[in-house]
Scaffold this motif. Sequence first.
Motif, PDB file in Angstrom:
ATOM      1  N   THR A   1     -43.450  57.717-105.035  1.00 21.17           N
ATOM      2  CA  THR A   1     -43.331  57.336-103.625  1.00 21.17           C
ATOM      3  C   THR A   1     -43.084  55.838-103.508  1.00 21.17           C
ATOM      4  O   THR A   1     -42.247  55.391-102.718  1.00 21.17           O
ATOM      5  CB  THR A   1     -44.609  57.737-102.850  1.00 21.17           C
TER       6      THR A   1
ATOM      7  N   TYR B   1     -39.711  54.087-101.765  1.00 24.31           N
ATOM      8  CA  TYR B   1     -39.724  53.068-100.707  1.00 24.31           C
ATOM      9  C   TYR B   1     -38.969  51.809-101.128  1.00 24.31           C
ATOM     10  O   TYR B   1     -38.413  51.118-100.279  1.00 24.31           O
ATOM     11  CB  TYR B   1     -41.157  52.737-100.296  1.00 24.31           C
TER      12      TYR B   1
ATOM     13  N   LYS C   1     -39.549  59.860 -99.460  1.00 26.30           N
ATOM     14  CA  LYS C   1     -39.324  58.814 -98.462  1.00 26.30           C
ATOM     15  C   LYS C   1     -39.303  59.418 -97.061  1.00 26.30           C
ATOM     16  O   LYS C   1     -39.922  58.897 -96.137  1.00 26.30           O
ATOM     17  CB  LYS C   1     -38.017  58.091 -98.763  1.00 26.30           C
TER      18      LYS C   1
END
Length: 110
Positions: free
Chosen positions: A67, A71, A105
């Motif tokens: 994750t 980002y 995302k």
Amino acid sequence: MKKLEVTINTIDAINTLLSIVILVTSGRELFVRMELGHAILHPRLNTPFMRKNTLFSIDKIECEANTFAAYLLIPDESLFDSHDQMTIYDIATLHNVPVELAELKFKGLF
């Protein structure tokens, strides 16, 4: 004892930075960002050791690092400007990331 710890940590930091430079210049940006996620989010965990020598699940740790990478690799603007016109596959292709990262995302934003 404290000086020894600082020296070891400094050497580890230098080795990590050198590894990142090598990986970025070799076109492995995704891997670098995942490893950077591990370094920032889980600085004291050794996932290869955990995987090999314990029964602890590292799935959550890997998901957090992925994750983090998502980002860094997919700008928010690209999702807001065109999310209604593009599929998740289009966004993944546009940013040269696996679909799973684009999904991470999207999951965090909508």
